[in-house]
Design a protein around this motif. Structure first.
Motif, mmCIF file in Angstrom:
data_model
loop_
_atom_site.group_PDB
_atom_site.id
_atom_site.type_symbol
_atom_site.label_atom_id
_atom_site.label_comp_id
_atom_site.label_asym_id
_atom_site.label_seq_id
_atom_site.Cartn_x
_atom_site.Cartn_y
_atom_site.Cartn_z
ATOM 1 N N LYS A 88 -10.998 -4.046 -0.351
ATOM 2 C CA LYS A 88 -11.402 -5.037 0.646
ATOM 3 C C LYS A 88 -12.557 -5.824 0.032
ATOM 4 N N ILE A 89 -12.444 -7.140 0.051
ATOM 5 C CA ILE A 89 -13.475 -7.981 -0.554
ATOM 6 C C ILE A 89 -14.075 -8.868 0.534
ATOM 7 N N LEU A 90 -15.357 -8.686 0.784
ATOM 8 C CA LEU A 90 -16.110 -9.526 1.713
ATOM 9 C C LEU A 90 -16.853 -10.551 0.871
ATOM 10 N N TYR A 91 -16.364 -11.771 0.866
ATOM 11 C CA TYR A 91 -16.810 -12.792 -0.078
ATOM 12 C C TYR A 91 -17.683 -13.810 0.653
ATOM 13 N N PHE A 92 -18.982 -13.841 0.305
ATOM 14 C CA PHE A 92 -19.908 -14.806 0.878
ATOM 15 C C PHE A 92 -20.053 -15.947 -0.124
ATOM 16 N N GLU A 142 6.202 -21.073 -5.561
ATOM 17 C CA GLU A 142 6.711 -19.790 -6.065
ATOM 18 C C GLU A 142 5.616 -18.741 -6.206
ATOM 19 N N VAL A 143 4.380 -19.184 -6.534
ATOM 20 C CA VAL A 143 3.291 -18.201 -6.667
ATOM 21 C C VAL A 143 2.542 -17.995 -5.347
ATOM 22 N N ALA A 144 2.824 -18.838 -4.351
ATOM 23 C CA ALA A 144 2.100 -18.756 -3.073
ATOM 24 C C ALA A 144 2.171 -17.383 -2.414
ATOM 25 N N PRO A 145 3.344 -16.691 -2.422
ATOM 26 C CA PRO A 145 3.369 -15.362 -1.779
ATOM 27 C C PRO A 145 2.385 -14.375 -2.403
ATOM 28 N N GLU A 146 2.220 -14.422 -3.726
ATOM 29 C CA GLU A 146 1.274 -13.504 -4.366
ATOM 30 C C GLU A 146 -0.154 -13.858 -3.990
ATOM 31 N N ILE A 147 -0.454 -15.145 -3.884
ATOM 32 C CA ILE A 147 -1.804 -15.562 -3.499
ATOM 33 C C ILE A 147 -2.078 -15.187 -2.046
ATOM 34 N N ASP A 148 -1.069 -15.347 -1.197
ATOM 35 C CA ASP A 148 -1.207 -14.883 0.196
ATOM 36 C C ASP A 148 -1.489 -13.381 0.242
ATOM 37 N N GLU A 149 -0.814 -12.645 -0.638
ATOM 38 C CA GLU A 149 -1.027 -11.199 -0.704
ATOM 39 C C GLU A 149 -2.459 -10.887 -1.125
ATOM 40 N N LEU A 150 -2.983 -11.638 -2.109
ATOM 41 C CA LEU A 150 -4.379 -11.460 -2.534
ATOM 42 C C LEU A 150 -5.323 -11.637 -1.347
ATOM 43 N N PHE A 151 -5.147 -12.726 -0.603
ATOM 44 C CA PHE A 151 -6.119 -13.046 0.442
ATOM 45 C C PHE A 151 -5.963 -12.193 1.701
ATOM 46 N N LYS A 152 -4.939 -11.351 1.748
ATOM 47 C CA LYS A 152 -4.884 -10.334 2.799
ATOM 48 C C LYS A 152 -5.971 -9.282 2.596
ATOM 49 N N VAL A 154 -8.978 -10.125 1.344
ATOM 50 C CA VAL A 154 -10.234 -10.875 1.188
ATOM 51 C C VAL A 154 -10.618 -11.557 2.491
ATOM 52 N N GLU A 155 -11.901 -11.445 2.838
ATOM 53 C CA GLU A 155 -12.479 -12.253 3.919
ATOM 54 C C GLU A 155 -13.506 -13.173 3.273
ATOM 55 N N ILE A 156 -13.293 -14.492 3.372
ATOM 56 C CA ILE A 156 -14.232 -15.449 2.799
ATOM 57 C C ILE A 156 -15.101 -16.016 3.912
ATOM 58 N N TYR A 157 -16.413 -15.921 3.712
ATOM 59 C CA TYR A 157 -17.376 -16.471 4.670
ATOM 60 C C TYR A 157 -18.115 -17.606 3.960
ATOM 61 N N ASP A 158 -17.863 -18.835 4.382
ATOM 62 C CA ASP A 158 -18.545 -19.971 3.757
ATOM 63 C C ASP A 158 -19.580 -20.601 4.680
ATOM 64 N N ASN A 159 -19.879 -19.925 5.790
ATOM 65 C CA ASN A 159 -20.853 -20.461 6.749
ATOM 66 C C ASN A 159 -21.951 -19.457 7.093
ATOM 67 N N ILE A 160 -22.015 -18.346 6.365
ATOM 68 C CA ILE A 160 -23.070 -17.343 6.586
ATOM 69 C C ILE A 160 -23.913 -17.288 5.313
ATOM 70 N N PHE A 215 -12.188 0.596 -1.702
ATOM 71 C CA PHE A 215 -13.303 0.007 -2.438
ATOM 72 C C PHE A 215 -13.682 -1.289 -1.723
ATOM 73 N N VAL A 216 -14.872 -1.314 -1.118
ATOM 74 C CA VAL A 216 -15.342 -2.494 -0.400
ATOM 75 C C VAL A 216 -16.316 -3.243 -1.303
ATOM 76 N N ILE A 217 -15.886 -4.420 -1.762
ATOM 77 C CA ILE A 217 -16.684 -5.253 -2.656
ATOM 78 C C ILE A 217 -17.331 -6.359 -1.821
ATOM 79 N N VAL A 218 -18.656 -6.476 -1.915
ATOM 80 C CA VAL A 218 -19.397 -7.519 -1.198
ATOM 81 C C VAL A 218 -19.890 -8.514 -2.240
ATOM 82 N N LEU A 219 -19.217 -9.653 -2.334
ATOM 83 C CA LEU A 219 -19.507 -10.638 -3.379
ATOM 84 C C LEU A 219 -20.318 -11.781 -2.785
#
Length: 376
Positions: A88-92, A142-152, A154-160, A215-219
């Motif tokens: 799980k990636i919590l991406y700030f 064609e690569v979109a499904p794999e990228i969608d899988e990646l972002f399942k 990932v939580e991206i926070y661009d306002n905190i 594994f919780v990664i806080v980036l």
């Protein structure tokens, strides 16, 4: 680790070592290795309960390296290995929007899966002389499904962007994916703990995650753009973020904080170049050097081309130009240091470990010059 206050500290540590040994013997993974063979001989990779700093000068690629190592690498690892590890990636993202991060991922996976090199800007069709070609648009689909899988994962926070806001968001995740126990093994009231109830907080002996294999990664990218709290300087805000909040994430929840931090411009000064003090260092950290005291591992990225070097440690920079980077470890609390050369393709967020300088052949240099390097 067992919740038994009667065990001594040494006994608790010994039990953890015994558990790690057993897990490895059972074929389980307890770390996510970095995809650089020689580098990984000294730096095991991503480990629970460790705090990493990624640092470099301006426009060297620190954000791209942090994404490559702590966003793409964990995903590729769980996807390509029969592993017990979940991520799980919590991406700030303090610098870029969610949409821009997705575009960078599309560029990376187009190169990785289809061999197509195209930057996010060119994909946007914003150049006067270029409109996105149909075959590339089809490749994106064609690569979109794999990228969608990646972002399942990932939580991206661009306002905190303030330290407590980051901590509060991470704490909310921890409290919804685990619980606290006292020394006798009794489950404590998480709501009381979150509200600041000192009596309940004092009872905390251990945090138990619902899934010990997660594994919780806080980036956090990057710290220079942090918003200071009221009446604080940026220096004080960074101190709070690192010493108060990031260490809490690491020590209590065994999360994996990754702080992207720029080197001061003075690192590239004429005086430093003359003194051969140009590699990233704890002393060169911008905003607040004290973060170096808190972290477990510091990863430094350096570009000899920025200081106009034609040769660096035996590598021919004149030929490789901006595609060469040096990766070093200025801080490693639990082991040795190591320095390796990397091939870098900023357009597609790609890195690849190079052979030692004495093993670089004419063929390798020609491949690099052609930018036809197989992605990893």
């Amino acid at each position: 680790m067992e919740a038994n206050k009667n065990l001594t500290l040494v006994e608790r540590v010994a039990k953890q070592l015994e558990k790690n040994k057993r897990l490895r013997e059972e074929g389980k993974d307890i770390a996510i290795p970095f995809p650089f063979p020689r580098f990984s001989e000294e730096i095991p990779g991503i480990v629970q309960g460790r705090y990493y700093i990624v640092t470099a000068g301006t426009k060297v690629g620190k954000s791209k390296l942090s994404d490559f190592l702590f966003l793409y690498t964990p995903f590729k690892f769980i996807k390509s290995h029969n592993t017990n590890i979940k991520i799980k990636i919590l991406y700030f993202s303090l610098e870029m929007s969610k949409e821009d991060k997705v575009k960078e991922a599309i560029s990376h996976f187009l190169h990785l899966r289809k061999g197509i090199r195209i930057s996010p800007d060119r994909m946007d069709s914003i150049y006067k002389s270029y409109i996105l070609e149909n075959h590339i648009l089809k490749a994106i689909e064609e690569v979109a499904p794999e990228i969608d899988e990646l972002f399942k994962h990932v939580e991206i926070y661009d306002n905190i962007k303030n330290p407590f806001g980051i901590y509060k968001t991470v704490r909310k995740y921890a409290h919804s994916h685990g619980h606290y126990i006292d020394a006798a093994g009794n489950v404590l009231n998480t709501q009381l703990i979150e509200s600041g109830n000192l009596d309940e907080i004092k009872k905390i002996f251990l945090y138990i995650p619902d899934d010990p294999d997660e594994f919780v990664i806080v980036l956090i990218d990057h710290v220079s753009l942090i918003d200071a709290e009221k009446d604080q300087t940026i220096h004080q805000a960074v101190s709070d973020l690192s010493s108060k909040y990031i260490l809490h994430m690491r020590n209590r929840w065994r999360y994996i904080p990754v702080l992207v931090q720029q080197q001061m411009l003075a690192q590239e000064s004429v005086e430093n170049i003359k003194a051969d003090m140009v590699r990233p260092s704890p002393a060169g950290l911008g905003e607040n050097k004290l973060t170096s005291r808190d972290c477990d591992v510091m990863l430094g990225l350096f570009s000899p081309m920025k200081i106009k070097r034609a040769e660096w440690e035996g590598y021919n920079i004149r030929r490789m130009r901006d595609s060469f980077r040096e990766l070093s470890v200025p801080i490693n609390r639990r082991g040795n240091s190591v320095i390796v050369g990397l091939y870098f393709d900023g357009m597609t967020n790609s890195f690849k470990e190079l052979p030692p300088a004495e093993e670089m052949t004419e063929e390798i240099y020609k491949i690099i010059e052609s930018r036809n390097v197989k992605p990893i």
